[in-house]
Design a protein around this motif. Sequence first.
Motif, short mmCIF file in Angstrom:
data_model
loop_
_atom_site.label_atom_id
_atom_site.label_comp_id
_atom_site.label_asym_id
_atom_site.label_seq_id
_atom_site.Cartn_x
_atom_site.Cartn_y
_atom_site.Cartn_z
N ASP A 192 -31.36 54.05 41.12
CA ASP A 192 -30.01 54.83 40.80
C ASP A 192 -28.62 54.28 41.78
N ARG A 220 -24.50 60.74 30.37
CA ARG A 220 -24.36 62.13 31.11
C ARG A 220 -23.93 63.32 29.95
N SER A 250 -32.73 61.64 35.41
CA SER A 250 -31.51 61.99 35.95
C SER A 250 -30.88 60.64 36.14
N ARG A 259 -28.57 57.39 36.42
CA ARG A 259 -27.56 57.22 35.42
C ARG A 259 -27.60 56.35 34.37
N SER A 260 -28.50 55.32 34.54
CA SER A 260 -28.81 54.18 33.66
C SER A 260 -29.64 54.80 32.65
N GLN A 314 -23.01 54.80 30.91
CA GLN A 314 -23.58 55.98 31.95
C GLN A 314 -22.91 57.31 31.68
#
Length: 269
Positions: free
Chosen positions: A50, A220, A103, A105-106, A216
């Motif tokens: 991450d 989210r 969790s 981001r990618s 990303q």
Amino acid sequence: MKCLDTAYETLLLAEPSPGVVVVTLNRPDRSNAMTDTMFVEMEHLALGLDDEDDCRVVIVTGAGTTFCAGYDLADADELPELGAMAMLDQQERAVRALLAIRSMRSPVIAAVEGAAAGGGLALALAADIRLGSATAKFNAAFVRIGLSAGDLGTSWLLTRLIGPAAASEICFTGRLVRAEEAARIGLLNRVSEGDVLGDAVALAESIVANSPGGVQLSKRALQANMEVSSYAAALELENRGQALLTRGSDMPEALAAFKEKRAPVFTGR
């Protein structure tokens, strides 16, 4: 990527294409069953990846012919003897690993061949996208060993993915859900006709071709808006993401590329 130089006892790492990292559960002699060591290594790896800006998509798969058979029952004999706090500590160690993966981001793609049972199902559910081979099969095996399907996020994720009635049947019976049914009910995005890992890499490459920030913040928004209580709250979150992205370099680059009839060159800045 610096993380690719780290050696793990239960995981193998590869970068088959720029920006695409394949994480392979590497206990084929035990059907890639989970251990405390695997949970610790999965959390460490997810947090490390991450931090890598060059890591754009992560693919999780299993060595051999099985994705993951869940918690290794060879290590389970001691569980009934653990005190409440020791058992809670062990449970939270496992949860931290799957939470770290979800969790990231990618985007995370699960490439499932063979069984994804119990904790293996939970791991597949933690991914954003699931592809399966014709041999893929899933079961919430918890009730078959005297435990609850409320484990490692399964009760929350499975219900949202396939609906409460279908999730209830699968969790209460512990029955197998094979690839064709899994795709029909939405547990799999699709069934690969050939090499599921190759299909996952091709899908990952199509994601890498897009704006890093756009992907990303899309992830989210999709994850966060599964938890907000209202449409208005979802719109507010989306507005913030769009406002941030218009301040970067990728959106102007995309517009310029469209006008100039060329492929955009995204930087993520």
